[in-house]
Design an enzyme around this catalytic site. Sequence first.
Site, PDB file in Angstrom:
ATOM      1  N   ALA A 484      78.360  68.008  33.538  1.00 51.85           N
ATOM      2  CA  ALA A 484      79.171  67.099  32.726  1.00 51.85           C
ATOM      3  C   ALA A 484      80.637  67.292  33.099  1.00 51.85           C
ATOM      4  O   ALA A 484      81.230  68.324  32.779  1.00 51.85           O
ATOM      5  CB  ALA A 484      78.955  67.384  31.239  1.00 51.85           C
ATOM      6  N   PRO A 485      81.252  66.319  33.778  1.00 49.71           N
ATOM      7  CA  PRO A 485      82.648  66.470  34.190  1.00 49.71           C
ATOM      8  C   PRO A 485      83.616  66.057  33.092  1.00 49.71           C
ATOM      9  O   PRO A 485      83.326  65.178  32.272  1.00 49.71           O
ATOM     10  CB  PRO A 485      82.745  65.504  35.376  1.00 49.71           C
ATOM     11  CG  PRO A 485      81.783  64.402  35.024  1.00 49.71           C
ATOM     12  CD  PRO A 485      80.646  65.071  34.285  1.00 49.71           C
ATOM     13  N   PHE A 503      85.634  62.201  29.670  1.00 52.11           N
ATOM     14  CA  PHE A 503      84.468  63.091  29.618  1.00 52.11           C
ATOM     15  C   PHE A 503      83.172  62.294  29.696  1.00 52.11           C
ATOM     16  O   PHE A 503      83.045  61.232  29.092  1.00 52.11           O
ATOM     17  CB  PHE A 503      84.500  63.890  28.306  1.00 52.11           C
ATOM     18  CG  PHE A 503      83.237  64.647  27.997  1.00 52.11           C
ATOM     19  CD1 PHE A 503      82.766  65.623  28.862  1.00 52.11           C
ATOM     20  CD2 PHE A 503      82.514  64.375  26.845  1.00 52.11           C
ATOM     21  CE1 PHE A 503      81.591  66.310  28.576  1.00 52.11           C
ATOM     22  CE2 PHE A 503      81.352  65.061  26.547  1.00 52.11           C
ATOM     23  CZ  PHE A 503      80.886  66.033  27.420  1.00 52.11           C
ATOM     24  N   HIS A 504      82.208  62.838  30.457  1.00 48.58           N
ATOM     25  CA  HIS A 504      80.865  62.263  30.537  1.00 48.58           C
ATOM     26  C   HIS A 504      79.874  63.336  30.127  1.00 48.58           C
ATOM     27  O   HIS A 504      79.705  64.343  30.812  1.00 48.58           O
ATOM     28  CB  HIS A 504      80.568  61.795  31.960  1.00 48.58           C
ATOM     29  CG  HIS A 504      79.314  60.959  32.082  1.00 48.58           C
ATOM     30  ND1 HIS A 504      78.109  61.339  31.543  1.00 48.58           N
ATOM     31  CD2 HIS A 504      79.095  59.758  32.676  1.00 48.58           C
ATOM     32  CE1 HIS A 504      77.188  60.416  31.804  1.00 48.58           C
ATOM     33  NE2 HIS A 504      77.760  59.443  32.483  1.00 48.58           N
ATOM     34  N   SER A 505      79.200  63.114  29.013  1.00 48.41           N
ATOM     35  CA  SER A 505      78.218  64.071  28.500  1.00 48.41           C
ATOM     36  C   SER A 505      76.934  64.038  29.325  1.00 48.41           C
ATOM     37  O   SER A 505      76.721  63.143  30.150  1.00 48.41           O
ATOM     38  CB  SER A 505      77.913  63.760  27.041  1.00 48.41           C
ATOM     39  OG  SER A 505      76.881  64.586  26.550  1.00 48.41           O
TER      40      SER A 505
END
Length: 660
Positions: A484-485, A503-505
């Site tokens: 996750a970045p 943010f990407h979960s």
Amino acid sequence: MGISGYEAFVMSTVSPFLLAIKPLRSLIVRNLRVAHLLSLAGVLAWLVKTPEYRLFTVGFGVAMGCLSWAATFYSESVHGPRLESRILAFIAGLLMSAIVKFAWRTNNPIWPIMHAENGGWNGTGFVLAVLAALRFTRKAPLQADHAVERQGGSSLLSAISIGGLMFGLHSLLSDTSTMILWVWDGYPIRGPVANVHAWYTIVAMSVGIISGVFAQGLITTWSAYGVGCVGATLLTFYSHWLGYYGALILAAYLTAISFPLIANASRKSPAVTFGLGFFIYNFLVLFHVWVVAYAFVPGGPLVREHTDWIMITMMLTLGAGVWDLTSQNNSANKKARGRRSTSNPHRKYHLGALGVLNIAFLSAAFLRFPTNDYKPYHAEDRVITAGIWTIHFSLDNDMWSSERRMRDLIKEMELDVVGLLESDLQRIIMGNRDTTQFLAEDLGMYVDYGPGPNKHTWGAALLSKFPIVNSTHHLLPSPVGELAPAIHATLDAYGTLVDVFVFHSGQEEDLEDRRLQSEYLAKLMGSTDRPSFLLSYLVTKPLEGNYNTYVSETSGMHDVDKTDWDRWCEYILFKGLRRVGYARVSRSTITDTELQAAKFVVPATQEDGVYAWGVGEESRDRRVGEHEVPEGWRFPALFRGQGVRGHAYHVFDEPRYYNF
């Protein structure tokens, strides 16, 4: 994500195996012009509108291209100068392709994902390709029906080296920004940037080409191989300029070693050296996808996050070729090397072409030089209009490159800051592209690409009209699923430092991953006492589960609109700012996810700031009509009703406004 079956077309490159059939090999070699012209089916594929059939067409073109080039190298292998000229054309063609991609901001204008509507020059490219193929095949082949001449050495070692070489050239050198993004690590800038320093990559490739022609005796030594390994190590393990110095060393080595490796492979059975070679290349292509897509493919966890293993494998395959070359000490090879050392007219032609290509690159670089004088849309109102969009690798639902359509919506929505997710295109399967370069330059924005392609994520990027003072990249806890970045950046917005998080979960299936990620991000957001907002993909229902970790006392964040119950993926959160507007815009066919946008007013005075931080929930969430807010706070009317081009305000059919 997952296996669909179309991945089988990656095997179209192994067509040189067909050259094991002697009558077919003779037919192909005697008709190289026809074979090369048939390979241009891939260039014509833009005429096929159905994505699946376009893929079939491209697959046929790739198969014919690999078959034609393998047969060309084999047929010219009995004449050193002509073989050298063919290899020069091949490597110089790679250089020219990289330069064209730089001029088109990482897209090749004749690719099958391009057409007139998104900047393609497919028709022009096809005409030029036909003319080039006719000129390239104007001389009859020198070898057709003769049995394959074995020049000593190992066909297996040669095939292994061809696989590693083709992978290295394709994955690292087909775009000038790829290795620059490997060493990118956020603001302040401490290394190269693509639109300013990419020429260094072109120079390194040019030096490698010259070395491969004039210094093969040096290039094929173990000492040169060791230098190449040092470059690969620096690129893999270091950021900023040190990592890029390694990239330049590796770029020069890969182009230089191409000449002896391809020449060596051409003098052996082409079915083995190129057929098996491309099979090994395919293995490496899948390997360098598996390190990221491990959560979706069989055996993926075994190679999770191991770009270092890929680099080691590539260098070992090149080492196999060097071993094969150094083990060949018979007189035939000595004579061949002697013939290559004599002066040949084609060398002057290709050296002149290298000079012209470098000048062309510098001209494109001059046009692309950044101005860094970008202005927000509503500076007089101290408004930040921010958006979050999952762009699905910049391919629309019909498999056309989508960055121009994205640009139009971002511009018309007057976004000052936008977070892009699923934005890392710097892999072979994505064309080694970078949509953020086009968007940033065309829209006049600063850009943080986010974690680089060697950080094993699907990408998170930040574009901003405001200067990016500082940014850090984070890989959140992901013990099971995909990484996750996140980006944590500080912007200079109207003289006030404002933090933004992109943010990407993780995936829905990985519950523990998402719980750990929510705790990490909540602490990260809570670590700053500056006004902040989050542009994110959270995978949670409003007011339930991990939502209450993201929106909590730990983070200090508030939901942009907690009454918007119809959300699962995209969320915008904020603190220390006046949230004055919120809208959801339909995606059309650009991607599979809508664009969400919010408007914030940056406090102008200390008193305004204190009020924005301390205002109660009831006052903060008080909704008002559009006529009750200033013109500069309003979203564009263009997207009301039916909107334009399939984009319209949806879910609640109009923007929502707030005033406190």
